[in-house]
Write a protein that holds these residues in place. Sequence first.
Motif, PDB file in Angstrom:
ATOM      1  N   ASN A 155      25.814  37.761  56.920  1.00  0.00           N
ATOM      2  CA  ASN A 155      25.060  38.151  55.737  1.00  0.00           C
ATOM      3  C   ASN A 155      25.916  38.908  54.722  1.00  0.00           C
ATOM      4  OD1 ASN A 155      22.481  37.147  56.547  1.00  0.00           O
ATOM      5  ND2 ASN A 155      22.444  38.774  58.058  1.00  0.00           N
ATOM      6  N   TYR A 156      27.219  38.796  54.852  1.00  0.00           N
ATOM      7  CA  TYR A 156      28.123  39.431  53.915  1.00  0.00           C
ATOM      8  C   TYR A 156      29.395  38.594  53.827  1.00  0.00           C
ATOM      9  CZ  TYR A 156      30.309  41.092  58.196  1.00  0.00           C
ATOM     10  OH  TYR A 156      30.910  41.157  59.421  1.00  0.00           O
ATOM     11  N   ILE A 157      30.140  38.788  52.762  1.00  0.00           N
ATOM     12  CA  ILE A 157      31.388  38.047  52.594  1.00  0.00           C
ATOM     13  C   ILE A 157      32.461  38.961  52.008  1.00  0.00           C
ATOM     14  CG2 ILE A 157      30.312  35.774  52.270  1.00  0.00           C
ATOM     15  CD1 ILE A 157      30.844  36.159  49.238  1.00  0.00           C
ATOM     16  N   TRP A 158      33.715  38.667  52.335  1.00  0.00           N
ATOM     17  CA  TRP A 158      34.847  39.325  51.696  1.00  0.00           C
ATOM     18  C   TRP A 158      35.208  38.538  50.451  1.00  0.00           C
ATOM     19  CZ3 TRP A 158      36.641  43.959  52.804  1.00  0.00           C
ATOM     20  CH2 TRP A 158      36.411  44.477  54.073  1.00  0.00           C
ATOM     21  N   SER A 159      35.461  39.221  49.362  1.00  0.00           N
ATOM     22  CA  SER A 159      35.934  38.548  48.162  1.00  0.00           C
ATOM     23  C   SER A 159      37.294  39.132  47.788  1.00  0.00           C
ATOM     24  CB  SER A 159      34.949  38.703  47.003  1.00  0.00           C
ATOM     25  OG  SER A 159      34.764  40.071  46.690  1.00  0.00           O
ATOM     26  N   THR A 160      38.123  38.321  47.189  1.00  0.00           N
ATOM     27  CA  THR A 160      39.455  38.769  46.795  1.00  0.00           C
ATOM     28  C   THR A 160      39.682  38.450  45.330  1.00  0.00           C
ATOM     29  OG1 THR A 160      40.430  36.654  47.438  1.00  0.00           O
ATOM     30  CG2 THR A 160      40.421  38.402  49.104  1.00  0.00           C
ATOM     31  N   GLN A 161      40.429  39.303  44.690  1.00  0.00           N
ATOM     32  CA  GLN A 161      40.769  39.099  43.287  1.00  0.00           C
ATOM     33  C   GLN A 161      42.094  39.781  43.042  1.00  0.00           C
ATOM     34  OE1 GLN A 161      37.859  40.690  40.607  1.00  0.00           O
ATOM     35  NE2 GLN A 161      38.525  39.443  38.904  1.00  0.00           N
ATOM     36  N   ARG A 162      42.805  39.344  42.022  1.00  0.00           N
ATOM     37  CA  ARG A 162      44.052  40.000  41.680  1.00  0.00           C
ATOM     38  C   ARG A 162      44.173  40.098  40.173  1.00  0.00           C
ATOM     39  NH1 ARG A 162      47.718  36.944  38.577  1.00  0.00           N
ATOM     40  NH2 ARG A 162      49.436  37.959  39.602  1.00  0.00           N
ATOM     41  N   THR A 163      44.992  41.056  39.748  1.00  0.00           N
ATOM     42  CA  THR A 163      45.294  41.207  38.339  1.00  0.00           C
ATOM     43  C   THR A 163      46.708  41.740  38.219  1.00  0.00           C
ATOM     44  OG1 THR A 163      44.545  42.145  36.233  1.00  0.00           O
ATOM     45  CG2 THR A 163      44.461  43.598  38.135  1.00  0.00           C
ATOM     46  N   ALA A 164      47.336  41.488  37.082  1.00  0.00           N
ATOM     47  CA  ALA A 164      48.685  41.990  36.827  1.00  0.00           C
ATOM     48  C   ALA A 164      48.675  42.697  35.476  1.00  0.00           C
ATOM     49  CB  ALA A 164      49.690  40.847  36.821  1.00  0.00           C
ATOM     50  N   LEU A 165      49.214  43.902  35.440  1.00  0.00           N
ATOM     51  CA  LEU A 165      49.229  44.659  34.198  1.00  0.00           C
ATOM     52  C   LEU A 165      50.630  44.815  33.617  1.00  0.00           C
ATOM     53  CD1 LEU A 165      46.641  47.463  34.981  1.00  0.00           C
ATOM     54  CD2 LEU A 165      46.326  45.402  33.633  1.00  0.00           C
ATOM     55  N   ASN A 166      51.634  44.432  34.376  1.00  0.00           N
ATOM     56  CA  ASN A 166      52.986  44.469  33.850  1.00  0.00           C
ATOM     57  C   ASN A 166      53.794  43.362  34.510  1.00  0.00           C
ATOM     58  OD1 ASN A 166      54.100  45.513  36.356  1.00  0.00           O
ATOM     59  ND2 ASN A 166      53.160  47.460  35.777  1.00  0.00           N
ATOM     60  N   THR A 167      55.071  43.284  34.232  1.00  0.00           N
ATOM     61  CA  THR A 167      55.880  42.163  34.720  1.00  0.00           C
ATOM     62  C   THR A 167      56.393  42.369  36.137  1.00  0.00           C
ATOM     63  OG1 THR A 167      57.858  43.153  33.733  1.00  0.00           O
ATOM     64  CG2 THR A 167      56.623  41.565  32.392  1.00  0.00           C
ATOM     65  N   THR A 168      56.152  43.528  36.735  1.00  0.00           N
ATOM     66  CA  THR A 168      56.693  43.784  38.070  1.00  0.00           C
ATOM     67  C   THR A 168      55.638  44.042  39.139  1.00  0.00           C
ATOM     68  OG1 THR A 168      56.923  46.148  37.616  1.00  0.00           O
ATOM     69  CG2 THR A 168      58.823  44.742  37.108  1.00  0.00           C
ATOM     70  N   THR A 169      54.421  44.411  38.745  1.00  0.00           N
ATOM     71  CA  THR A 169      53.412  44.843  39.718  1.00  0.00           C
ATOM     72  C   THR A 169      52.093  44.117  39.515  1.00  0.00           C
ATOM     73  OG1 THR A 169      54.399  47.034  39.699  1.00  0.00           O
ATOM     74  CG2 THR A 169      52.239  46.859  40.672  1.00  0.00           C
ATOM     75  N   GLU A 170      51.443  43.798  40.618  1.00  0.00           N
ATOM     76  CA  GLU A 170      50.091  43.261  40.556  1.00  0.00           C
ATOM     77  C   GLU A 170      49.220  43.985  41.569  1.00  0.00           C
ATOM     78  OE1 GLU A 170      49.882  39.127  41.444  1.00  0.00           O
ATOM     79  OE2 GLU A 170      50.750  39.321  43.412  1.00  0.00           O
ATOM     80  N   TYR A 171      47.922  43.808  41.416  1.00  0.00           N
ATOM     81  CA  TYR A 171      46.957  44.518  42.249  1.00  0.00           C
ATOM     82  C   TYR A 171      46.037  43.518  42.919  1.00  0.00           C
ATOM     83  CZ  TYR A 171      48.733  48.158  39.261  1.00  0.00           C
ATOM     84  OH  TYR A 171      49.571  48.991  38.591  1.00  0.00           O
ATOM     85  N   GLY A 172      45.871  43.666  44.217  1.00  0.00           N
ATOM     86  CA  GLY A 172      44.967  42.814  44.966  1.00  0.00           C
ATOM     87  C   GLY A 172      43.731  43.593  45.351  1.00  0.00           C
ATOM     88  N   TYR A 173      42.562  43.054  45.033  1.00  0.00           N
ATOM     89  CA  TYR A 173      41.288  43.709  45.337  1.00  0.00           C
ATOM     90  C   TYR A 173      40.625  43.011  46.513  1.00  0.00           C
ATOM     91  CZ  TYR A 173      41.796  45.490  40.576  1.00  0.00           C
ATOM     92  OH  TYR A 173      42.263  46.088  39.440  1.00  0.00           O
ATOM     93  N   PHE A 174      40.242  43.766  47.501  1.00  0.00           N
ATOM     94  CA  PHE A 174      39.477  43.244  48.626  1.00  0.00           C
ATOM     95  C   PHE A 174      38.136  43.967  48.607  1.00  0.00           C
ATOM     96  CE2 PHE A 174      43.786  42.364  49.611  1.00  0.00           C
ATOM     97  CZ  PHE A 174      43.770  41.206  50.375  1.00  0.00           C
ATOM     98  N   ALA A 175      37.070  43.215  48.466  1.00  0.00           N
ATOM     99  CA  ALA A 175      35.752  43.830  48.367  1.00  0.00           C
ATOM    100  C   ALA A 175      34.785  43.139  49.312  1.00  0.00           C
ATOM    101  CB  ALA A 175      35.232  43.739  46.936  1.00  0.00           C
ATOM    102  N   LEU A 176      33.816  43.887  49.785  1.00  0.00           N
ATOM    103  CA  LEU A 176      32.805  43.362  50.693  1.00  0.00           C
ATOM    104  C   LEU A 176      31.470  43.338  49.974  1.00  0.00           C
ATOM    105  CD1 LEU A 176      32.286  42.646  53.798  1.00  0.00           C
ATOM    106  CD2 LEU A 176      31.384  44.943  53.910  1.00  0.00           C
ATOM    107  N   THR A 177      30.819  42.185  49.981  1.00  0.00           N
ATOM    108  CA  THR A 177      29.470  42.102  49.432  1.00  0.00           C
ATOM    109  C   THR A 177      28.516  41.779  50.570  1.00  0.00           C
ATOM    110  OG1 THR A 177      30.053  39.853  48.762  1.00  0.00           O
ATOM    111  CG2 THR A 177      29.990  41.510  47.040  1.00  0.00           C
ATOM    112  N   GLY A 178      27.414  42.474  50.592  1.00  0.00           N
ATOM    113  CA  GLY A 178      26.460  42.358  51.686  1.00  0.00           C
ATOM    114  C   GLY A 178      26.278  43.706  52.341  1.00  0.00           C
TER     115      GLY A 178
END
Length: 152
Positions: A58-81
């Motif tokens: 009854n829940y799922i993991w979702s993933t997303q990423r974003t990059a704000l500069n040329t060297t670093t990015e951010y990975g988001y792990f979120a739980l819905t449910g």
Amino acid sequence: MKSDAAYSASSNQTTISTIQYTLVAPIGTFAPISATSTSMTNLVGGVEDLLPSTNAGNYIWSTQRTALNTTTEYGYFALTGSPILPNIVAGVEIPLFRFRTQACIGSIRMYRNVADGTGGADTPKLNSANSIYLSGVSGALSDSYKDNYGTA
């Protein structure tokens, strides 16, 4: 996650309504070198769920990423449910998830909301957190896992 206190499923203290982790990694770790896509495409087999829940399915993991500069990015792990843990024992590690990338291109670490012993706070451009919200726990303890891993 690891709690400083014990919580009982019988009193509905172990229902999780929110989990979010943000990881900081070298650009290209979670997706091709681009700031235009929000998908994590470099994961092998996606996120493996390790949460020992009595509300599985009854829940799922979702993933997303974003990059704000040329060297670093951010990975988001979120739980819905709303997974419900059988019990939370003080000081005992509860594994939540694991993942693997197609290639290791550098160190991955937790996003720092505030400066701590491992370094300064990360960019203020992100509305990000490392938090687990237990909806059945009241008062100040309801966000008892907030802050960087290993702290209260």
